[in-house]
Design a protein around this motif. Structure first.
Motif, short mmCIF file in Angstrom:
data_model
loop_
_atom_site.label_atom_id
_atom_site.label_comp_id
_atom_site.label_asym_id
_atom_site.label_seq_id
_atom_site.Cartn_x
_atom_site.Cartn_y
_atom_site.Cartn_z
N LEU A 1 -25.28 -24.96 48.53
CA LEU A 1 -25.52 -23.58 48.10
C LEU A 1 -25.00 -22.61 49.16
O LEU A 1 -24.32 -21.63 48.85
N PHE B 1 -18.55 -21.82 49.26
CA PHE B 1 -19.95 -21.43 49.41
C PHE B 1 -20.04 -20.51 50.62
O PHE B 1 -19.17 -20.55 51.50
N GLU C 1 -30.05 -16.35 51.31
CA GLU C 1 -29.00 -16.84 50.40
C GLU C 1 -29.61 -17.59 49.22
O GLU C 1 -29.18 -17.42 48.08
N ALA C 2 -30.61 -18.42 49.49
CA ALA C 2 -31.26 -19.18 48.42
C ALA C 2 -32.00 -18.24 47.47
O ALA C 2 -31.94 -18.41 46.24
N ALA D 1 -29.57 -16.51 45.19
CA ALA D 1 -28.99 -17.41 44.18
C ALA D 1 -29.98 -17.77 43.08
O ALA D 1 -29.58 -18.28 42.03
N SER D 2 -31.27 -17.52 43.31
CA SER D 2 -32.30 -17.89 42.33
C SER D 2 -32.32 -16.95 41.15
O SER D 2 -32.00 -15.83 41.17
#
Length: 134
Positions: free
Chosen positions: A85, A111, A129-130, A133-134
């Protein structure tokens, strides 16, 4: 890999900080050669499996680098099957930090990838970042 776990290889330790967050910590005695980096990538890909995962790679100060290993994009598999990711690379030595920044400029990744000098900053960036992206 189910749950939070750790796996050791000759060159690094992989540990899950969260279900979709993998930490790959190179050992001080590790060496950066093409063969070793290929071996480590195969283990990492197996551990990650089919789900996208935030990855923090931690490199101790001044691991010896085979110059040929810097002339290869070690993440070409990500262009075929995306597993990472985002990648935060923590380089504890000035030389490795410089080489890593040059590497990601020379080999842009599919990425987000950034080089850090602290694990705390890298972790915070990966978390952001996570979340994005969610």
């Amino acid at each position: 890999m189910e749950g939070l776990s750790t796996e050791e290889t000759l060159h690094c330790t992989f540990s899950r900080a969260a279900p979709r967050f993998l930490v790959q910590r190179f050992k001080p005695e590790a060496r950066f050669t093409q063969a070793i980096l290929d071996e480590v990538a195969a283990v990492r890909d197996r551990i990650i499996g089919d789900s996208l995962c935030a990855l923090m790679v931690i490199i101790p100060e001044e691991i010896p680098i085979d110059p040929n290993a810097t002339n290869t994009d070690h993440f070409t598999g990500e262009r075929v099957k995306r597993r990472i990711l985002a990648l935060a690379l923590v380089a504890h030595g000035d030389m490795m930090r410089s080489v890593s920044k040059f590497y990601f400029t020379w080999f842009p990744q599919p990425f987000p990838a950034r080089v850090f000098d602290s694990e705390e900053a890298a972790h915070a960036w990966l978390r952001d970042e996570a979340d994005a992206a969610s």
